[in-house]
Design a protein around this motif. Structure first.
Motif, PDB file in Angstrom:
ATOM      1  N   ALA A  32       1.008  -1.493   0.073  1.00  0.00           N
ATOM      2  CA  ALA A  32       0.016   0.084  -0.094  1.00  0.00           C
ATOM      3  C   ALA A  32       0.934   1.271  -0.074  1.00  0.00           C
ATOM      4  O   ALA A  32       1.807   1.372   0.880  1.00  0.00           O
ATOM      5  N   TYR A  33       0.588   2.144  -0.897  1.00  0.00           N
ATOM      6  CA  TYR A  33       1.374   3.357  -0.874  1.00  0.00           C
ATOM      7  C   TYR A  33       0.663   4.421   0.064  1.00  0.00           C
ATOM      8  O   TYR A  33      -0.441   4.704  -0.172  1.00  0.00           O
ATOM      9  N   VAL A  34       1.442   5.081   1.000  1.00  0.00           N
ATOM     10  CA  VAL A  34       0.721   5.776   1.938  1.00  0.00           C
ATOM     11  C   VAL A  34       1.084   7.184   1.682  1.00  0.00           C
ATOM     12  O   VAL A  34       0.747   8.037   2.690  1.00  0.00           O
ATOM     13  N   ASP A  36       4.389  10.609   0.161  1.00  0.00           N
ATOM     14  CA  ASP A  36       5.466  10.978   0.778  1.00  0.00           C
ATOM     15  C   ASP A  36       6.637   9.849   0.468  1.00  0.00           C
ATOM     16  O   ASP A  36       7.303   9.710   1.254  1.00  0.00           O
ATOM     17  N   ASN A  37       6.690   9.313  -0.866  1.00  0.00           N
ATOM     18  CA  ASN A  37       7.434   7.965  -1.167  1.00  0.00           C
ATOM     19  C   ASN A  37       7.491   7.114   0.068  1.00  0.00           C
ATOM     20  O   ASN A  37       8.503   6.714   0.351  1.00  0.00           O
ATOM     21  N   GLU A  38       6.639   6.598   0.519  1.00  0.00           N
ATOM     22  CA  GLU A  38       6.404   5.827   1.568  1.00  0.00           C
ATOM     23  C   GLU A  38       5.137   4.659   1.283  1.00  0.00           C
ATOM     24  O   GLU A  38       4.410   5.030   0.694  1.00  0.00           O
ATOM     25  N   SER A  39       5.550   3.605   1.653  1.00  0.00           N
ATOM     26  CA  SER A  39       4.588   2.388   1.522  1.00  0.00           C
ATOM     27  C   SER A  39       4.635   1.419   2.686  1.00  0.00           C
ATOM     28  O   SER A  39       5.726   1.754   3.549  1.00  0.00           O
ATOM     29  N   VAL A  40       3.886   0.412   2.714  1.00  0.00           N
ATOM     30  CA  VAL A  40       3.769  -0.445   3.754  1.00  0.00           C
ATOM     31  C   VAL A  40       3.568  -1.909   2.935  1.00  0.00           C
ATOM     32  O   VAL A  40       2.881  -2.200   1.965  1.00  0.00           O
ATOM     33  N   TYR A  41       4.311  -2.812   3.370  1.00  0.00           N
ATOM     34  CA  TYR A  41       4.140  -4.021   2.870  1.00  0.00           C
ATOM     35  C   TYR A  41       4.096  -5.136   4.098  1.00  0.00           C
ATOM     36  O   TYR A  41       4.527  -5.048   5.021  1.00  0.00           O
ATOM     37  N   ASP A  42       2.976  -5.922   3.806  1.00  0.00           N
ATOM     38  CA  ASP A  42       2.755  -6.914   4.628  1.00  0.00           C
ATOM     39  C   ASP A  42       2.513  -8.372   4.107  1.00  0.00           C
ATOM     40  O   ASP A  42       1.652  -8.493   3.395  1.00  0.00           O
ATOM     41  N   SER A  43       3.174  -9.188   4.807  1.00  0.00           N
ATOM     42  CA  SER A  43       2.920 -10.920   4.448  1.00  0.00           C
ATOM     43  C   SER A  43       3.069 -11.650   5.412  1.00  0.00           C
ATOM     44  O   SER A  43       3.508 -11.180   6.655  1.00  0.00           O
ATOM     45  N   ASP A  44       3.071 -12.976   5.319  1.00  0.00           N
ATOM     46  CA  ASP A  44       3.252 -13.642   6.575  1.00  0.00           C
ATOM     47  C   ASP A  44       4.678 -13.569   7.055  1.00  0.00           C
ATOM     48  O   ASP A  44       4.943 -13.971   8.057  1.00  0.00           O
ATOM     49  N   PHE A  54       8.586   1.156  -0.157  1.00  0.00           N
ATOM     50  CA  PHE A  54       8.291   1.908  -1.314  1.00  0.00           C
ATOM     51  C   PHE A  54       8.965   1.531  -2.639  1.00  0.00           C
ATOM     52  O   PHE A  54       8.518   1.262  -3.800  1.00  0.00           O
ATOM     53  N   TRP A  55      10.389   1.119  -2.353  1.00  0.00           N
ATOM     54  CA  TRP A  55      11.230   0.698  -3.582  1.00  0.00           C
ATOM     55  C   TRP A  55      10.951  -0.584  -3.755  1.00  0.00           C
ATOM     56  O   TRP A  55      10.925  -1.075  -5.093  1.00  0.00           O
ATOM     57  N   GLY A  56      10.506  -1.476  -2.818  1.00  0.00           N
ATOM     58  CA  GLY A  56      10.088  -2.789  -2.967  1.00  0.00           C
ATOM     59  C   GLY A  56       8.841  -2.844  -3.909  1.00  0.00           C
ATOM     60  O   GLY A  56       8.648  -3.692  -4.865  1.00  0.00           O
ATOM     61  N   ARG A  57       7.693  -2.036  -3.485  1.00  0.00           N
ATOM     62  CA  ARG A  57       6.686  -1.627  -4.380  1.00  0.00           C
ATOM     63  C   ARG A  57       7.063  -1.746  -6.012  1.00  0.00           C
ATOM     64  O   ARG A  57       6.441  -2.179  -6.643  1.00  0.00           O
ATOM     65  N   ASN A  58       7.759  -0.460  -6.033  1.00  0.00           N
ATOM     66  CA  ASN A  58       7.951  -0.166  -7.429  1.00  0.00           C
ATOM     67  C   ASN A  58       8.834  -1.194  -8.164  1.00  0.00           C
ATOM     68  O   ASN A  58       8.916  -1.443  -9.292  1.00  0.00           O
ATOM     69  N   THR A  59       9.734  -2.118  -7.350  1.00  0.00           N
ATOM     70  CA  THR A  59      10.448  -2.945  -8.199  1.00  0.00           C
ATOM     71  C   THR A  59       9.383  -3.999  -8.385  1.00  0.00           C
ATOM     72  O   THR A  59       9.628  -4.652  -9.634  1.00  0.00           O
ATOM     73  N   SER A  70       8.223   1.035 -21.392  1.00  0.00           N
ATOM     74  CA  SER A  70       7.369   0.981 -20.290  1.00  0.00           C
ATOM     75  C   SER A  70       8.109   1.304 -18.940  1.00  0.00           C
ATOM     76  O   SER A  70       8.082   2.020 -18.261  1.00  0.00           O
ATOM     77  N   LYS A  71       9.199   0.364 -18.935  1.00  0.00           N
ATOM     78  CA  LYS A  71      10.083   0.185 -17.636  1.00  0.00           C
ATOM     79  C   LYS A  71      10.948   1.631 -17.634  1.00  0.00           C
ATOM     80  O   LYS A  71      10.906   2.371 -16.542  1.00  0.00           O
ATOM     81  N   LYS A  72      11.251   2.137 -18.724  1.00  0.00           N
ATOM     82  CA  LYS A  72      11.878   3.474 -19.041  1.00  0.00           C
ATOM     83  C   LYS A  72      11.131   4.509 -18.497  1.00  0.00           C
ATOM     84  O   LYS A  72      11.502   5.449 -17.534  1.00  0.00           O
ATOM     85  N   ASP A  73       9.819   4.592 -19.105  1.00  0.00           N
ATOM     86  CA  ASP A  73       8.875   5.549 -18.682  1.00  0.00           C
ATOM     87  C   ASP A  73       8.739   5.748 -17.115  1.00  0.00           C
ATOM     88  O   ASP A  73       8.408   6.748 -16.487  1.00  0.00           O
ATOM     89  N   ILE A  74       8.360   4.507 -16.676  1.00  0.00           N
ATOM     90  CA  ILE A  74       7.957   4.680 -15.036  1.00  0.00           C
ATOM     91  C   ILE A  74       9.492   4.965 -14.320  1.00  0.00           C
ATOM     92  O   ILE A  74       9.049   5.952 -13.357  1.00  0.00           O
TER      93      ILE A  74
END
Length: 91
Positions: A32-34, A36-44, A54-59, A70-74
């Motif tokens: 989830a993007y929250v 200001d360039n920050e995210s949260v990731y939740d798994s087991d 944030f960088w994990g989400r973008n990756t 498309s990758k270059k544009d992002i």
């Protein structure tokens, strides 16, 4: 996951010898993007927050794209918004 299951079911709908497996859900985590360039990731197994998430989400998002264009544009959009911000109106 459900899409793959439905596709498999439709591809073998006329094959009586094919044994259809029941659908099982495999939770792979939630990003989830929250702001200001920050995210949260939740798994087991892993829980991340902030810039690392944030960088994990973008990756993860980039790995799903097909073309290099498309990758270059992002990547360009990420750097552009980092340098100049996203606001188009100053209040």
């Amino acid at each position: 996951q459900q899409g793959s299951y439905v596709a498999e079911r439709l591809n073998h709908r006329n094959d009586p010898s094919y044994k259809l497996r029941p659908f099982t859900y495999n939770h792979r985590g939630s990003f989830a993007y929250v702001g200001d360039n920050e995210s949260v990731y939740d798994s087991d197994l892993i829980k991340l927050k902030g810039g690392a998430a944030f960088w994990g989400r973008n990756t993860a998002y980039m790995s799903k794209l097909f073309s290099w264009e498309s990758k270059k544009d992002i990547v360009w959009d990420l750097f552009w918004s980092k340098w100049f911000g996203r606001d188009i109106a100053q209040v």
